[in-house]
Design a protein around this motif. Structure first.
Motif, PDB file in Angstrom:
ATOM      1  N   VAL A 181      -3.864  -1.233   6.289  1.00 17.98           N
ATOM      2  CA  VAL A 181      -3.213  -0.195   7.077  1.00 17.98           C
ATOM      3  C   VAL A 181      -2.960  -0.649   8.520  1.00 17.98           C
ATOM      4  O   VAL A 181      -1.979  -0.254   9.144  1.00 17.98           O
ATOM      5  N   GLU A 186       2.123   0.480   3.717  1.00 18.81           N
ATOM      6  CA  GLU A 186       1.895   1.727   2.997  1.00 18.81           C
ATOM      7  C   GLU A 186       0.383   1.904   2.790  1.00 18.81           C
ATOM      8  O   GLU A 186      -0.316   0.935   2.485  1.00 18.81           O
ATOM      9  N   PHE A 187      -0.108   3.116   2.951  1.00 16.11           N
ATOM     10  CA  PHE A 187      -1.543   3.364   2.795  1.00 16.11           C
ATOM     11  C   PHE A 187      -1.804   3.757   1.345  1.00 16.11           C
ATOM     12  O   PHE A 187      -1.275   4.749   0.841  1.00 16.11           O
ATOM     13  N   ARG A 188      -2.641   2.961   0.695  1.00 16.21           N
ATOM     14  CA  ARG A 188      -2.816   3.146  -0.751  1.00 16.21           C
ATOM     15  C   ARG A 188      -4.173   3.769  -1.064  1.00 16.21           C
ATOM     16  O   ARG A 188      -5.213   3.239  -0.672  1.00 16.21           O
ATOM     17  N   ILE A 189      -4.099   4.885  -1.759  1.00 13.73           N
ATOM     18  CA  ILE A 189      -5.326   5.626  -2.073  1.00 13.73           C
ATOM     19  C   ILE A 189      -5.574   5.560  -3.585  1.00 13.73           C
ATOM     20  O   ILE A 189      -4.637   5.734  -4.376  1.00 13.73           O
ATOM     21  N   LEU A 215       2.396  13.043   5.670  1.00 15.61           N
ATOM     22  CA  LEU A 215       2.003  11.665   5.352  1.00 15.61           C
ATOM     23  C   LEU A 215       2.853  11.092   4.217  1.00 15.61           C
ATOM     24  O   LEU A 215       2.697   9.920   3.840  1.00 15.61           O
ATOM     25  N   ARG A 218       4.230   7.677   3.979  1.00 18.36           N
ATOM     26  CA  ARG A 218       3.330   6.552   4.288  1.00 18.36           C
ATOM     27  C   ARG A 218       2.268   6.281   3.243  1.00 18.36           C
ATOM     28  O   ARG A 218       1.565   5.284   3.330  1.00 18.36           O
ATOM     29  N   VAL A 219       2.079   7.198   2.279  1.00 22.09           N
ATOM     30  CA  VAL A 219       1.007   6.976   1.315  1.00 22.09           C
ATOM     31  C   VAL A 219       1.522   6.757  -0.103  1.00 22.09           C
ATOM     32  O   VAL A 219       2.615   7.222  -0.469  1.00 22.09           O
ATOM     33  N   SER A 220       0.719   6.024  -0.871  1.00 23.08           N
ATOM     34  CA  SER A 220       0.942   6.011  -2.322  1.00 23.08           C
ATOM     35  C   SER A 220      -0.430   6.158  -2.971  1.00 23.08           C
ATOM     36  O   SER A 220      -1.437   5.667  -2.446  1.00 23.08           O
ATOM     37  N   ILE A 221      -0.448   6.872  -4.079  1.00 16.91           N
ATOM     38  CA  ILE A 221      -1.743   7.249  -4.663  1.00 16.91           C
ATOM     39  C   ILE A 221      -1.795   6.864  -6.146  1.00 16.91           C
ATOM     40  O   ILE A 221      -0.855   7.141  -6.901  1.00 16.91           O
ATOM     41  N   GLU A 326      -6.237  12.213   6.452  1.00 15.10           N
ATOM     42  CA  GLU A 326      -5.432  12.020   7.656  1.00 15.10           C
ATOM     43  C   GLU A 326      -6.259  11.367   8.765  1.00 15.10           C
ATOM     44  O   GLU A 326      -5.794  10.456   9.459  1.00 15.10           O
ATOM     45  N   MET A 329      -6.882   7.697   8.017  1.00 12.50           N
ATOM     46  CA  MET A 329      -5.634   6.925   8.145  1.00 12.50           C
ATOM     47  C   MET A 329      -5.314   6.636   9.605  1.00 12.50           C
ATOM     48  O   MET A 329      -4.708   5.620   9.933  1.00 12.50           O
TER      49      MET A 329
END
Ligand SMILES: CC(=O)N[C@H]1[C@@H](OP(=O)(O)OP(=O)(O)OC[C@H]2O[C@@H](n3ccc(=O)[nH]c3=O)[C@H](O)[C@@H]2O)O[C@H](CO)[C@@H](O)[C@@H]1O
Length: 368
Positions: A181, A186-189, A215, A218-221, A326, A329
């Motif tokens: 990050v 991309e922030f991966r959860i 968000l 910016r995120v992928s889960i 959040e 991140m």
């Protein structure tokens, strides 16, 4: 040499057994392993998939059950004991390793009756009933966490850690392991609820999605739901517009860990051990009904070292979960500190120590 790994039921018991089996066969191509579990346990699906051998026996628990269920449990135990003797006579193992779960009791006790050395491995900070009983007669008790030492005879207990599969151990050298990050990626959860999925985590995540719209880009889960909630959860993600992959079960957990910047999960012992090796920051949501609240204790062992975050189920809501995501991140340094602290808690040589101990014990077994 020949090894029987007995037990399973859930992934948390089975996968440490698989790790030991991998290590055992890697020592000598002539070594053989047989798993003994139950038909309804996760082993019935996973062990054959891995090309390993499995026999099943009858077994069930008695703890917390009423009179007639207890009698049925005892009957199944006796039947499982006799099946175990047959398996032992046929396979003639040098050693047996009980990994917890229903099938480990009849098999280990039958091994004792036939003077075949047996060992047990305890994954949790608070041991289950099966392992507490089996510890009385076992050659040695391998424990994952110092906290469980007090339940077992000191002279026969060895702190090894929780054995990790080869694919997970490989993450230790993976250079891409620490959070990306900071580089603005991309922030991966990764969200998962132990080997069976967790309904309350599924629900909290579904409630969190609408609150994460800021968000969205910016995120992928990746979200593992377990068998039951798949469609409902997949629909919620589709509605939210958040990039996602929703699955009932993840076969390749090493890959799932590797790609994650943040993990939201239960605090089963094997999960906890794996995320430390993977050096991942986690928000643990312990299963509140685990026997003796052991998941909370598993998480607290890391929390004491600032090696995770924890949300108790009673504090869990969509709003709170979205806020926690959040917050973390927005704090990449904090994320990295937690990841590094988690890695410092990893014990990586458990399978090696366990195999060394087991093969060092010359079997006195005589299979009648
Ligand atoms: C509800 C309950 O009582 N659960 C117990 C159970 O949990 P459970 O079986 O969920 O165990 P853990 O969380 O310890 O381990 C889960 C294992 O399953 C694997 N995995 C998980 C999800 C997936 O999609 N694919 C996959 O392969 C993980 O990589 C890990 O190896 O056994 C653990 C170990 O005794 C205990 O600590 C837990 O408290």
């Amino acid at each position: 040499m020949k090894l029987i790994v007995a037990g399973g039921g859930t992934g948390g018991h089975l996968f440490p057994g698989i790790s030991v089996a991998e290590e055992f066969v890697s020592r000598d191509a002539a070594n053989e392993v047989l798993f003994v579990g139950t038909e309804r346990g996760i082993e019935a699906r996973i062990v054959p998939q891995l090309g390993m051998k499995l026999e099943t026996i009858s077994a069930s628990g008695v703890r917390g059950k009423n009179g007639s269920a207890q009698i049925k449990g005892l009957f199944l135990f006796m039947f499982g004991y006799s099946q175990s003797r047959q398996i032992l006579k046929k396979f003639r193992p040098d050693v047996v390793l009980g990994v917890g779960g229903y099938a480990s009791a009849p098999l280990c006790l039958a091994a004792r009756g036939m003077q075949i050395p047996y060992f047990i491995h305890e994954q949790n900070a608070i041991p289950g009933l099966t392992n507490r009983l089996l510890a009385r007669f076992s050659n040695k008790v391998f424990i994952s966490l110092e906290e469980s030492q007090r339940f077992f005879p000191a002279e026969r207990t060895l702190l090894t850690g929780n054995p990790l599969r080869q694919s997970i151990l490989e993450l230790v050298t993976a250079e891409d392991s620490f959070p990306s990050v900071a580089q603005g990626n991309e922030f991966r959860i990764l969200v998962f609820g132990g080997s069976q999925g967790a309904r309350s985590i599924n629900q909290a995540m579904m409630a969190a999605l609408p609150k994460m719209s800021a968000l969205k880009e910016r995120v992928s889960i990746v979200h593992q739901t377990g068998k039951n909630d798949l469609t409902e959860v997949a629909d919620a993600y589709a509605k939210s517009g958040i990039k996602s992959t929703v699955l009932p079960f993840i076969d390749d957990m090493a890959a799932a860990y590797r790609q994650a910047d943040l993990i939201i999960c239960r605090a089963g012992a094997t999960t906890v051990a794996e995320v430390t090796a993977a050096a991942k920051a986690c928000i643990f949501i312990p299963f509140p009904h685990a026997v003796d609240d052991h998941q909370r204790k598993n998480a607290e062992a890391l929390l004491e070292h600032d090696a995770c975050l924890m949300l108790l189920e009673q504090e869990l809501s969509g709003e709170r979960l979205a806020a926690e995501i959040e917050k973390i991140m927005a704090a990449p340094d904090r994320l990295e500190t937690i990841s590094r602290n988690a890695r410092s808690m990893a014990r990586l040589d458990a399978a090696k120590i366990i195999v060394d101990e087991m093969i060092g014990t010359k079997g006195t077994g005589h299979v009648r």
